[in-house]
Scaffold this active site. Structure first.
Site, short mmCIF file in Angstrom:
data_model
loop_
_atom_site.label_atom_id
_atom_site.label_comp_id
_atom_site.label_asym_id
_atom_site.label_seq_id
_atom_site.Cartn_x
_atom_site.Cartn_y
_atom_site.Cartn_z
N HIS A 1 0.82 -1.20 -0.06
CA HIS A 1 0.04 -0.07 0.09
C HIS A 1 1.00 1.28 0.13
N ASP B 1 6.25 21.39 -26.60
CA ASP B 1 6.28 19.96 -26.33
C ASP B 1 7.35 20.12 -25.27
N TRP C 1 7.45 0.11 3.73
CA TRP C 1 7.96 0.75 2.57
C TRP C 1 8.95 1.29 2.72
N SER D 1 12.01 8.11 -12.92
CA SER D 1 12.06 9.68 -12.20
C SER D 1 12.91 10.59 -12.72
N HIS E 1 13.19 11.75 3.01
CA HIS E 1 12.55 13.08 3.50
C HIS E 1 12.45 14.14 2.24
N GLU F 1 11.90 13.12 -0.67
CA GLU F 1 10.90 12.44 -1.35
C GLU F 1 9.49 13.03 -0.63
N SER G 1 -1.61 27.08 -5.59
CA SER G 1 -1.38 28.68 -5.96
C SER G 1 -1.68 28.78 -7.31
N THR H 1 7.04 27.07 5.00
CA THR H 1 5.56 26.24 4.67
C THR H 1 4.37 27.42 5.18
N LYS I 1 3.83 30.17 2.81
CA LYS I 1 2.99 29.71 1.69
C LYS I 1 1.59 29.78 2.47
C1 HEA Z 1 -0.02 9.03 -1.01
C2 HEA Z 1 0.25 7.96 -0.14
C3 HEA Z 1 -1.23 7.41 0.58
C4 HEA Z 1 -2.34 7.45 0.35
C5 HEA Z 1 -3.02 8.15 -0.64
C6 HEA Z 1 -2.91 6.72 1.36
C7 HEA Z 1 -4.35 6.17 1.40
C8 HEA Z 1 -4.89 5.45 2.34
N1 HEA Z 1 -4.26 4.87 3.51
FE1 HEA Z 1 -2.15 4.75 3.76
N2 HEA Z 1 -0.08 4.80 3.79
C9 HEA Z 1 0.88 5.40 2.99
C10 HEA Z 1 0.54 6.38 2.06
C11 HEA Z 1 -0.83 6.61 1.60
N3 HEA Z 1 -1.87 6.06 2.16
C12 HEA Z 1 1.97 4.96 3.64
C13 HEA Z 1 3.52 5.47 2.96
C14 HEA Z 1 1.95 4.31 4.66
C15 HEA Z 1 3.14 3.47 5.53
C16 HEA Z 1 3.32 1.91 4.95
C17 HEA Z 1 4.31 1.40 6.00
O1 HEA Z 1 4.01 1.51 7.11
O2 HEA Z 1 5.17 0.87 5.68
C18 HEA Z 1 0.57 3.89 5.09
C19 HEA Z 1 -0.18 3.10 5.74
C20 HEA Z 1 -1.44 3.10 6.00
C21 HEA Z 1 -1.98 2.41 7.09
C22 HEA Z 1 -1.12 1.94 8.34
C23 HEA Z 1 -0.81 0.53 8.15
C24 HEA Z 1 0.00 0.09 9.32
O3 HEA Z 1 0.68 0.75 9.90
O4 HEA Z 1 -0.23 -1.25 9.58
C25 HEA Z 1 -3.09 2.62 7.12
C26 HEA Z 1 -4.28 2.20 8.14
O5 HEA Z 1 -5.39 2.49 8.29
C27 HEA Z 1 -3.61 3.43 5.81
C28 HEA Z 1 -4.65 3.53 5.20
C29 HEA Z 1 -5.10 4.37 4.31
C30 HEA Z 1 -6.32 4.54 3.99
C31 HEA Z 1 -7.64 3.89 4.13
C32 HEA Z 1 -6.11 5.42 2.71
C33 HEA Z 1 -7.18 6.12 1.64
O6 HEA Z 1 -7.30 7.33 1.52
C34 HEA Z 1 -7.44 5.11 0.45
C35 HEA Z 1 -8.61 5.39 -0.54
C36 HEA Z 1 -8.45 5.13 -1.55
C37 HEA Z 1 -9.05 4.09 -2.11
C38 HEA Z 1 -10.08 3.10 -1.65
C39 HEA Z 1 -8.94 3.63 -3.82
C40 HEA Z 1 -9.82 4.22 -4.68
C41 HEA Z 1 -11.14 3.82 -4.46
C42 HEA Z 1 -11.81 3.26 -5.92
C43 HEA Z 1 -11.16 3.87 -7.03
C44 HEA Z 1 -13.25 3.10 -5.51
C45 HEA Z 1 -13.16 1.45 -5.95
C46 HEA Z 1 -12.42 0.52 -5.08
C47 HEA Z 1 -12.89 0.24 -3.81
C48 HEA Z 1 -14.02 1.07 -3.17
C49 HEA Z 1 -12.34 -1.02 -3.25
N4 HEA Z 1 -2.47 3.75 5.47
C1 HEA Z 2 3.69 15.11 1.69
C2 HEA Z 2 4.43 14.49 2.52
C3 HEA Z 2 4.73 15.26 3.97
C4 HEA Z 2 5.04 16.42 4.31
C5 HEA Z 2 4.68 17.70 3.56
C6 HEA Z 2 5.51 16.51 5.54
C7 HEA Z 2 5.56 17.53 6.42
C8 HEA Z 2 6.32 17.61 7.62
N1 HEA Z 2 6.68 16.51 8.29
FE1 HEA Z 2 6.33 14.63 7.81
N2 HEA Z 2 6.12 12.60 7.18
C9 HEA Z 2 5.68 12.18 5.85
C10 HEA Z 2 5.42 13.21 5.00
C11 HEA Z 2 5.17 14.31 5.04
N3 HEA Z 2 5.44 15.29 6.01
C12 HEA Z 2 5.53 10.78 5.83
C13 HEA Z 2 5.26 9.91 4.90
C14 HEA Z 2 6.06 10.23 7.21
C15 HEA Z 2 6.37 8.81 7.69
C16 HEA Z 2 7.24 8.11 6.97
C17 HEA Z 2 7.27 6.62 7.67
O1 HEA Z 2 7.84 6.44 8.76
O2 HEA Z 2 6.72 5.92 7.05
C18 HEA Z 2 6.53 11.30 7.89
C19 HEA Z 2 7.12 11.50 9.33
C20 HEA Z 2 7.62 12.61 9.77
C21 HEA Z 2 8.10 12.52 11.02
C22 HEA Z 2 8.86 11.26 11.51
C23 HEA Z 2 7.91 10.75 12.72
C24 HEA Z 2 8.34 9.44 13.17
O3 HEA Z 2 8.25 8.66 12.46
O4 HEA Z 2 8.67 9.65 14.44
C25 HEA Z 2 8.50 13.94 11.33
C26 HEA Z 2 9.39 14.39 12.68
O5 HEA Z 2 9.74 15.32 12.57
C27 HEA Z 2 7.92 14.75 10.45
C28 HEA Z 2 7.94 16.17 10.57
C29 HEA Z 2 7.09 16.77 9.32
C30 HEA Z 2 7.44 18.23 9.47
C31 HEA Z 2 7.90 19.25 10.56
C32 HEA Z 2 6.67 18.71 8.20
C33 HEA Z 2 6.77 20.19 7.69
O6 HEA Z 2 6.98 20.33 6.51
C34 HEA Z 2 5.22 20.71 8.01
C35 HEA Z 2 4.98 22.33 7.91
C36 HEA Z 2 3.83 22.85 7.77
C37 HEA Z 2 3.27 23.43 8.95
C38 HEA Z 2 3.93 23.75 10.25
C39 HEA Z 2 1.85 23.89 8.79
C40 HEA Z 2 1.32 25.04 8.28
C41 HEA Z 2 2.64 26.31 8.92
C42 HEA Z 2 1.95 27.39 9.55
C43 HEA Z 2 0.42 27.79 9.66
C44 HEA Z 2 2.77 28.59 10.02
C45 HEA Z 2 2.78 28.63 11.49
C46 HEA Z 2 2.93 27.25 12.17
C47 HEA Z 2 4.06 27.23 13.22
C48 HEA Z 2 5.04 28.16 13.43
C49 HEA Z 2 3.95 26.19 14.23
N4 HEA Z 2 7.21 13.77 9.70
CU LIG Z 3 10.59 13.83 6.89
#
Ligand code: HEA
Ligand code: HEA
Ligand SMILES: [Cu+2]
Ligand code: CUA
Lengths: 539, 294, 380
Positions: A90, A119, A155, A184, A267, A269, A282, A342, A345
Site C-alpha cells: 500500500h 512540447d 515501505w 523518475s 525526506h 521524497e 497556488s 511552509t 505559503k
Molecule cells: C500518498 C500516499 C498514501 C495514500 C493516498 C494513502 C491512502 C490511504 N491509506 Fe495509507 N499509507 C501510506 C501512504 C498513503 N496512504 C504510507 C506511505 C503508509 C506507510 C506504509 C508502511 O507502514 O510501510 C501508509 C499506511 C497506512 C496505514 C497503516 C498501516 C499499518 O501501519 O499497519 C493505514 C491504516 O489504516 C492506511 C490507510 C489508508 C487509507 C484508508 C487510505 C485511503 O485514503 C485510500 C482510499 C482510496 C481507495 C479506497 C482507492 C480508490 C477507490 C476506488 C477507485 C473505488 C473503487 C474501489 C473500492 C471501493 C475498493 N495507510
Molecule cells: C507530503 C508529505 C509530507 C509532508 C509535506 C510532511 C511535512 C512535515 N513532516 Fe512529515 N512525514 C511524512 C510525509 C510528510 N511530512 C511521511 C510519509 C512520514 C512517515 C514516514 C514513515 O515512517 O513511514 C512523515 C514522518 C514525519 C516525521 C517522523 C515521525 C516519526 O516517525 O517518528 C517527522 C518528525 O519530525 C515529520 C515532520 C514533518 C514536518 C515538521 C513537516 C513540515 O513540513 C510541516 C510544515 C507545515 C506546517 C507547520 C503547517 C503550516 C504552517 C503554518 C500555519 C505556519 C505557522 C506554524 C507554526 C510556526 C507552528 N514527518
Molecule cells: Cu520527513
C-alpha cells in the site's frame, strides 16, 4: 553548419524538416500505436494520469484490506505476514505509483502549455520515462504471487529485516525500485530542460506560473535523491546476494547506515510529493478568488528554502535510533525551521483569498480543504519534530495520522483539484459541477472520519504496522475503518465524473473559468494536439 | 534560458521507448530469477536476462544512430542543441549523487560505525558485544571474524592505483587535446588523441582487472571480507563500470570521427562523452584519496 | 492590520473548533476513547507530556488565527455576496512579520525541548544496569549486577487472538515474565537486538529506544510509583511485531530484593533438573509446551513451516537424521537466517525436551530420547 556541402544538405533537409513538422499538425496517429509510440506531451500526460488512477485504486484496495483487518481486535481476515505485505505494498504503490506519476502526468500536460512551449524538450525520453512504470509495477505486484510472499518489511524497508530476514521476492522489489528510479530521473531531467530551455522570449523566470516553479524545484529534488535511493537498494542487493556487510555489524557495518541513506532520499521524497501540490493550489486559489496570488516572489523563495531544508532534516525519522545528542538537536532545529517557509505559503494563500471575490467550484473546494487539512497535517508534523515528544509519537498511529493528513487531503486532494480544474481544457467539456461537489463533500467527510481518530489511538499508544491491537483502541479503529470505506467508495464518483466529462458534450470555452490568467487558457478547449508550435507573444 | 524561437524539432512516433522498457523488464526480471534461482530453472532466468540485454543494446544503438542521423539532417536547432547539453549535464549530476551515496556510506562507516563498535565515541558501549574488537582502517579483523574474515592485506595505493591515477589523468588531457583539435577541424590530430584516450582507458581497465584478481587470489580481499571489502569493491566496481561504458562511448566517437562526422562547430555527442569521461576521472581522484590512500 | 482585526472576529467562528479540540485535554475516564498521551510516572515522562501539550496548544492557537481569517473571507468575501476583488498582492512588512513571528514561537519551543532531551540522554550514575535484547518475537532481560537472566514473551493465548475465546482485559499486553525494577532507583537500560531491529517502548516512562543488532543504545528510567506498566515493540520486526509486548513491574526496594533472590534460586533449580532422568513421555509433554512457545511461530504447530519463509520440520532430513546435527542447529542456530541460537534461551532440560519432541511428534516418531544431561554437557 560550416562547409557548403553541409549547407546544401541542410538546405533541402530543412524543408524536409518543415513538412516533418507539418505532418505533426495532423494530430494523433490512429490505433494503439498512438499510445505506445507517442512523443506527444499530452498523450504521455494522459497515460501517466490513467496509470496513477489505476495504482491509486490498487493501493487503495490494499488500504481497505488493512482497514478491514483493523476494524476490530483479533485476527479476522489475514495472517500477520500477509497484513505486513498489504501495508508495505500500500505504502509503496501509493507513493511511487499513485502520487508521483500523477504529478508527472500533470507536469507533462501543463508545463509546455503554461510556458508556451511546443512540447517537452526530449519527447522520446519522455515516453520512455512513462513506459518504464507499468513494467516496474507489474514486477512489483508479481511479488505478491511469489513463494514467501511480497515485500513485508514496510515501505521504508529497514535492514536487516529487508536483507537477511527478507522473503526472496525482495530481489525483484529492488530491481523494480531501480526501474522507477530511472523513470523518475529521466522525467525530472525532461522537466528541468523544458522549463529552462523552452521558454519563449519574454517568459522570464519570475513570470513562470507557480506550478511550473514548484515542479522545477521538485525536479531538482528528484535528480538529487533518486540516485541515492538506487544506491541504497544496491547496497541491499549486495548484502543479500554478494556477502557484503554494509548493514551488518558482524562485518563492521551498521543497520542504521541504511536508515541514514534511505531517509536522505526519503525526506526530500515527501516534499517531492507536496511541492507540486503547493503549485496547483497556488494556481487555483487566485483563479477562484479573482485576485492575483499574494506574494508571488515570496512563494518562490519559500519553495526553494523548503527544498533546501529538506536535505538537512532526514534524521527526524530516526530520533529513536540513538543518534548522538548533538545530531538529535541539529535535526530537531532544522526540522522545526521548515514550518516557517511552509507557513509563509499558507499565509500567502489566505491573504490571496482575503478581500477576493470568491466562488466555490469543485477545484476551489478541494484547494480550500487542502489549505486547512494540509496545515493540520503540518501541525502534527511540527509536533513530531519535537524530538523528546517524538519518543512517544514515533511508530504510533499518530505518525500515520500525520502523514495521511499531508498526503491524502494534501497531495491527493491537490491532484483531484487539478483534475477538475484542467479537465475542461483537456477534454473540451465541463464536468458535472453537482457531482463534483458531491464527490468533494463525501471525500472531505470520509477523510476526516478515517484519519482524525488515528491521532487519538496514536497518542493513546497504538503502534503502527500491527495487524491486531489491545482492546482500548477498538472504538476509534472501528470508526477509522468506516471512514475509509466511505472515502474509498466516494472515489468511484471521481471516476464517474472524469469518464462522463470525457463522454458527455458540454463544450467549455477557451478561458474555461471566469477571466482565468495564464497561457493555458488562451488556447481553445480541448487543447489542440499541438500547441505553441510558434511561440506566443508574452507581454 | 529564453531564446529566439526556431522550429523546435518534435520527433515522430518512435518504438524505441516501449521496446527499451520491455528490455529493462526482461533484464531486471531475468537477473532477479538468476539471483534467487526462482522458478527453480536458473537458465530460464539467464535466457530472459540475455534477451533483455540484447534488446537494450539494440535499442541503444539504433536510438543513438537515429539521433545522429537527425542531427546530420540538420533537424536540430541551436535550442535543441542546448536541450541536449542541459540534459547531459543533469544526467551527470544524478550520477554524482549515485556515487555520493557510496562515499557517504564509506565515511559513515569509518568515522562513526567502526569506532562505536570498537568502544569509542557516543555509542562505545556497543563494544560489550564485540569483546576485543579494535578500531582500525583498513579493517583487517572484523567484529565477528567467524562470519566475515577480514582481508590479509589490502591494495597498496602506490603501485597499480597510482599508475591508474596517472593513466586516467593523462587520458583526460589527451581527450581535451583531441577536443581542441576537433574545434579547429584538425581531423587527424583529433583521431590520434582520441585513439590514445581510448587506449589509456583500456589499459586502466586491464590494470583494474589485474588488481581485482590479486585482491581475490593473493590479498584475501573480497566482497565478503567485512565492510572494508564491501566499500572498496562497490566504489571501485561501479567506477570501473563507468570507465568501461565511457571507453566504449569514446570508441564510438572515434569511429564517427574517422567516418568524417562532426564539425568544429557541431559535435555535441563528442562533448557529451568528454564531459562524462572527465566526470569519471574526477570520481577516480576521490577514490584514490579516500579508498586507497586514506 | 485588517488581517488582525478580522482575526479577532474569526476567533468567534473558531469557538466550535476549540471545543472539539479541548477533547484532547480531557483526562480519559475509561480506557476506551482515550484521547491523549499518558502523563506517565517519571519526571521525564511528565516533561515530555508538558512539551506535547505546549506545542499542541501553540498549534491550536495558530490554527484558530489562520483558519479563522480564512473562514472569515470564505464567508464574507464571496462573489455571491457581491464582494469585489481588491488587487493588493504584495506587502513586504506582512511577509516579514509572518516569517519572523513563527521563528520566535519556534525558538520559544526549542528551548524546553532541548532541556528535556539533554536529561533523557544523561544515563550516567545508574543504580542498576539491565541489558535488554530484542528477539523475534520476545524480549530478553539480563541484570548485569545480579546475573538474573530471562526471556519475556506474549502470554495471551492464541485462542483469544483467533477469536475462539473471550478477549481478556490485558489482551496482547500481557507477558509470562515481566521485567521487574525497584522503585525510585535510576535503572539504566542497555538496549540491543539479536536479529532485526526492534524498539523497546513503555509509554509511562516515555522511554522508546530502538534495539539495533550489533549496537547498544542506552536509556534510563527512575520510576516514581509502584505498579505494572505496559508497552509494545515499536519497530516493525517481522510477522509477529504486533505480538511482542513489554510489561514492567515496579516494586518497592524490599520486594525487589526478595524477587531477585527467588530468581537466583529458580535458576539453580533449573540447572539441577538436568541431572534427573526423564522418560520419553515426560519430555514430550514438556517439549510440546516449549515448542508451541518458541518454535511454532515459524515452523508452525503442525511442523510444516511456511513455504519460502520458514522450513518444515516434519520429515526434514535434520530432524530425521543424526541427532548431533539436530541438536547443533537448535543450540547454535543458523547464521544469516531467522533460526536463532537457543542454547542461552532455554535450559538444558527444556532443550532436550523440545528436541525430543521434534523428533517424535508428527507421526514420524523415531522414539529416540535426547537426555537433558547430554545437552547440559554440550552447553559447557
Ligand atoms: C500518498 C500516499 C498514501 C495514500 C493516498 C494513502 C491512502 C490511504 N491509506 Fe495509507 N499509507 C501510506 C501512504 C498513503 N496512504 C504510507 C506511505 C503508509 C506507510 C506504509 C508502511 O507502514 O510501510 C501508509 C499506511 C497506512 C496505514 C497503516 C498501516 C499499518 O501501519 O499497519 C493505514 C491504516 O489504516 C492506511 C490507510 C489508508 C487509507 C484508508 C487510505 C485511503 O485514503 C485510500 C482510499 C482510496 C481507495 C479506497 C482507492 C480508490 C477507490 C476506488 C477507485 C473505488 C473503487 C474501489 C473500492 C471501493 C475498493 N495507510
Ligand atoms: C507530503 C508529505 C509530507 C509532508 C509535506 C510532511 C511535512 C512535515 N513532516 Fe512529515 N512525514 C511524512 C510525509 C510528510 N511530512 C511521511 C510519509 C512520514 C512517515 C514516514 C514513515 O515512517 O513511514 C512523515 C514522518 C514525519 C516525521 C517522523 C515521525 C516519526 O516517525 O517518528 C517527522 C518528525 O519530525 C515529520 C515532520 C514533518 C514536518 C515538521 C513537516 C513540515 O513540513 C510541516 C510544515 C507545515 C506546517 C507547520 C503547517 C503550516 C504552517 C503554518 C500555519 C505556519 C505557522 C506554524 C507554526 C510556526 C507552528 N514527518
Ligand atoms: Cu520527513
Ligand atoms: Cu519487535 Cu517489533
Amino acid at each position: 553548419m560550416t562547409t557548403d556541402t553541409e549547407q546544401s544538405i541542410a538546405a533541402d533537409m530543412q524543408h524536409d524538416a518543415k513538412d516533418h513538422q507539418a505532418d505533426h499538425h495532423h494530430g494523433p496517429a490512429k490505433g494503439i500505436t498512438r499510445w505506445l509510440f507517442t512523443t506527444n506531451h499530452k498523450d504521455i500526460g494522459t497515460m501517466y494520469l490513467w496509470f496513477s488512477l489505476a495504482m491509486f485504486m490498487t493501493g487503495g484496495c490494499m488500504a481497505l484490506l488493512v482497514r478491514m483487518e483493523l476494524f476490530q481486535p483479533g485476527l479476522q481476515l489475514m495472517q500477520p505476514d500477509f497484513f505486513n505485505q498489504m501495508t508495505t505494498m500500500h505504502g509503496l504503490i501509493m507513493v511511487f505509483g499513485a502520487v508521483m506519476p500523477a504529478f508527472v502526468g500533470l507536469a507533462n500536460w501543463m508545463i509546455p502549455m503554461m510556458i508556451g512551449a511546443p512540447d517537452m524538450a526530449l519527447p522520446r525520453l519522455n515516453n520512455w520515462s512513462f513506459w518504464i512504470l507499468p513494467f516496474a509495477f507489474s514486477m512489483m505486484l508479481m511479488t505478491l504471487l511469489m513463494e514467501g510472499g511480497a515485500p513485508n518489511f514496510g515501505w521504508t524497508f529497514y535492514a536487516p529485516l529487508s536483507t537477511t530476514f527478507a522473503p526472496p521476492s525482495v530481489t525483484f522489489f529492488i530491481f523494480a525500485v531501480h526501474m522507477m528510479g530511472i523513470s523518475s530521473i529521466m522525467g525530472a531531467i525532461n522537466v528541468i530542460v523544458t522549463i529552462l530551455n523552452m521558454r519563449p522570449k519574454g517568459m522570464i523566470m519570475m513570470k513562470l506560473p507557480l506550478f511550473v516553479w514548484t515542479w522545477l524545484i521538485t525536479a531538482f529534488l528528484l535528480i538529487l535523491v533518486m540516485p541515492v535511493l538506487a544506491g541504497v537498494v544496491t547496497m541491499m542487493l549486495m548484502d543479500i546476494h554478494f556477502d557484503t556487510s554494509f548493514f551488518n555489524a558482524a562485518g563492521g557495518g551498521d543497520p542504521v547506515l541504511f536508515q541514514h541513506v534511505f531517509w536522505f532520499f526519503g525526506h526530500p521524497e515527501v516534499y517531492i510529493m507536496i511541492l507540486p501540490a503547493f503549485g496547483i493550489v497556488s494556481e487555483i486559489i487566485p483563479t477562484f478568488a479573482r485576485k492575483k496570488l499574494f506574494g508571488y516572489s515570496s512563494m518562490v523563495y519559500a519553495t526553494s528554502s523548503i527544498a533546501f531544508l529538506s536535505f538537512i532534516v532526514w534524521a527526524h525519522h530516526m530520533f529513536t535510533v540513538g543518534i548522538p545528542l548533538a545530531g538529535e538537536l541539529f535535526f530537531m532545529y532544522a526540522t522545526m525551521l521548515i514550518a516557517v517557509p511552509t507557513g509563509v505559503k499558507v499565509f500567502n494563500w489566505v491573504a490571496t483569498m482575503f478581500k477576493g471575490s470568491m466562488t466555490f467550484e469543485t477545484p476551489m473546494l478541494f484547494a480550500v480543504a487542502f489549505v486547512v487539512l494540509f496545515s493540520i497535517g503540518g501541525f502534527s508534523g511540527l509536533m513530531l519534530a519535537i524530538a523528546p515528544a517524538d519518543f512517544q509519537y514515533h511508530d504510533t498511529y499518530f505518525v500515520v495520522a500525520h502523514f495521511h493528513y499531508v498526503l491524502v487531503p494534501g497531495s491527493v486532494f491537490s491532484i483531484m483539484a487539478a483534475a477538475y480544474y484542467w479537465l475542461p481544457k483537456w477534454t473540451g467539456n465541463y464536468y458535472n459541477e453537482k457531482m463534483g461537489k458531491l464527490h468533494f463533500w463525501l471525500s472531505f467527510v470520509g477523510i476526516n472520519i478515517t484519519f482524525f481518530p488515528m491521532h487519538f489511538v496514536g497518542l493513546a499508544g497504538m503502534p503502527r504496522r500491527v495487524p491486531d491491537y489491545a482492546l482500548q483502541f477498538a472504538d476509534f479503529n472501528a470508526v477509522s475503518s468506516v471512514g475509509a470505506f466511505l472515502f474509498g467508495f466516494s472515489q468511484l464518483l471521481f471516476i464517474y465524473n472524469v469518464v462522463s466529462c470525457i463522454r458527455n458534450k458540454n463544450p467549455a470555452t477557451a478561458e474555461v473559468w471566469e477571466d482565468a490568467k495564464g497561457l493555458e487558457w488562451t488556447i481553445p478547449s480541448p487543447a489542440p494536439y499541438h500547441t505553441f508550435t510558434t511561440p506566443p507573444k508574452i507581454d | 534560458m529564453q531564446t529566439e524561437h526556431q522550429e523546435y524539432y518534435v520527433p515522430d512516433q518512435s518504438y524505441f521507448p516501449i521496446v527499451a522498457s520491455i528490455a529493462l523488464f526482461c533484464l531486471a526480471f531475468g537477473s532477479g530469477s538468476v539471483l534467487t534461482a526462482a522458478e527453480n530453472s536458473g537458465d530460464m532466468g539467464m535466457i530472459t536476462l540475455l534477451i533483455g540485454f540484447l534488446m537494450l543494446l539494440f535499442i541503444i544503438i539504433s536510438w543513438f544512430s537515429k539521433v545522429a542521423d537527425e542531427s546530420r539532417l540538420g533537424l536540430y536547432s541551436k535550442q535543441m542543441d542546448k536541450s541536449f547539453r542541459w540534459g547531459m549535464g543533469w544526467f551527470i549530476s544524478s550520477e554524482v549523487m549515485f556515487f555520493a551515496a557510496f562515499f557517504g556510506a564509506l565515511f559513515y562507516i569509518r568515522v562513526l560505525a567502526v569506532p562505536w563498535l570498537a568502544g569509542e565515541g557516543d555509542k562505545g558501549v556497543s563494544h560489550m558485544l564485540w569483546e576485543g574488537f579494535v578500531n582500525q582502517w583498513p579493517l583487517m579483523t572484523t567484529p565477528d571474524p567467524s562470519l566475515f574474515k577480514g582481508p590479509e592485506k589490502v591494495v597498496d595505493p602506490w603501485h597499480i592505483p597510482l599508475l591508474n591515477t596517472i593513466l586516467l589523468v593523462t587520458s583526460s588531457l589527451t581527450l581535451t587535446m583531441s577536443h581542441k583539435a576537433l574545434k579547429l577541424d584538425k581531423r587527424i590530430a583529433t583521431s590520434i588523441w582520441l585513439a590514445l584516450t581510448v587506449i589509456l582507458g583500456g589499459v586502466f581497465l586491464y590494470f583494474q582487472v589485474v588488481e581485482y584478481h590479486e585482491a581475490y587470489t593473493e590479498l584475501g580481499l573480497t566482497l565478503a571480507s567485512g565492510v572494508y571489502g564491501s566499500t572498496f569493491f562497490i566504489l571501485t566496481g561501479f567506477h570501473g563500470l563507468h570507465v568501461t561504458i565511457g571507453t566504449l562511448m569514446l570508441l564510438c566517437m572515434l569511429v564517427r570521427v574517422l567516418e568524417g562526422e562532426f564539425s568544429g562547430k557541431k559535435h555535441f555527442a563528442f562533448e557529451a562523452v568528454a564531459w562524462y569521461w572527465h566526470f569519471v576521472d574526477v570520481v577516480w581522484i576521490g577514490l584514490f584519496i579516500f579508498v586507497y590512500i586514506l | 492590520m485588517k488581517l488582525l482585526s478580522s482575526a479577532k472576529m474569526a476567533t468567534g467562528l473558531a469557538k466550535a473548533q476549540l471545543t472539539l479540540l479541548l477533547a484532547f485535554t480531557v483526562p480519559s475516564v475509561s480506557a476506551d476513547w482515550q484521547l491523549n498521551m499518558r502523563e506517565g510516572v517519571t519526571e521525564i515522562s511528565r516533561s515530555v507530556y508538558s512539551l506535547h501539550m505546549i506545542i499542541f496548544w501553540v498549534c491550536v492557537v495558530i490554527a484558530i488565527v489562520v483558519f479563522g481569517v480564512m473562514l472569515w473571507s470564505v464567508v464574507y468575501h464571496r462573489k455571491s455576496r457581491g464582494a469585489k476583488a481588491e488587487n493588493f498582492h504584495e506587502n513586504v512588512y506582512v511577509e516579514i512579520a509572518w516569517t519572523v513571528i513563527p521563528i520566535i514561537i519556534l525558538i520559544g519551543m526549542a528551548v524546553p525541548a532541548t532541556a528535556t532531551l539533554k536529561k533523557m540522554y544523561d544515563s550516567s550514575e545508574s543504580d542498576l544496569d539491565i541489558q535488554i535484547t530484542g528477539y523475534q518475537w520476545k524480549w530478553r532481560y539480563q541484570y548485569l549486577e545480579s546475573g538474573v537472566d530471562f526471556f519475556s514473551s506474549l502470554a495471551t493465548p492464541i485462542e483469544q487472538i483467533q477469536g475462539k475465546s473471550e478477549k481478556t482485559e490485558n489482551y496482547l499486553l500481557e507477558v509470562d515474565n515481566p521485567l521487574v525494577i525497584p522503585l525510585g532507583k535510576k535503572v539504566r537500560f542497555l538496549i540491543t537486538a539479536n536479529d532485526v531491529i526492534h524498539s523497546w517502548w513503555v509509554p509511562d516512562f516515555a522511554v522508546k529506544k530502538d534495539a539495533i543488532p550489533g549496537f547498544i543504545n542506552e536509556s534510563w528510567v527512575r520510576a516514581e510509583k509502584t505498579g505494572i506498566y505496559r508497552g509494545q515493540c515499536a519497530e516493525l520486526c517481522g510477522k509477529d511485531h504486533g505480538f511482542m509486548p513489554i510489561v514492567v513491574e515496579v516494586k518497592s526496594e524490599a520486594d525487589y530484593q526478595i524477587w531477585i533472590k527467588n530468581q537466583q534460586l529458580a535458576q539453580v533449580e533449573k540447572a539441577k533438573s538436568a541431572e534427573k532422568r526423564w522418560t520419553l513421555d515426560e519430555l514430550m509433554v514438556a517439549g510440546k509446551e516449549i515448542y508451541t512457545k518458541n518454535c511454532a511461530a515459524c515452523h508452525q504447530a503442525s511442523g510444516e513451516g511456511v513455504p519460502g519463509a520458514f522450513p518444515a520440520l516434519k520429515g526434514s532430513p535434520i530432524v530425521q537424521g543424526d541427532p548431533a546435527a539436530h541438536i547443533d542447529i537448535v543450540l547454535n542456530g543458523k547464521a544469516g537466517t531467522a533460526m536463532q541460537a537457543f542454547s542461552d534461551q532455554l535450559s538444558a532440560t527444556e532443550l532436550a525436551a523440545v528436541i525430543t519432541y521434534e523428533r517424535n511428534a508428527w507421526g514420524d516418531s523415531l522414539g529416540d530420547i535426547i537426555s537433558p544431561s547430554q545437552i547440559a554437557k554440550l552447553k559447557q
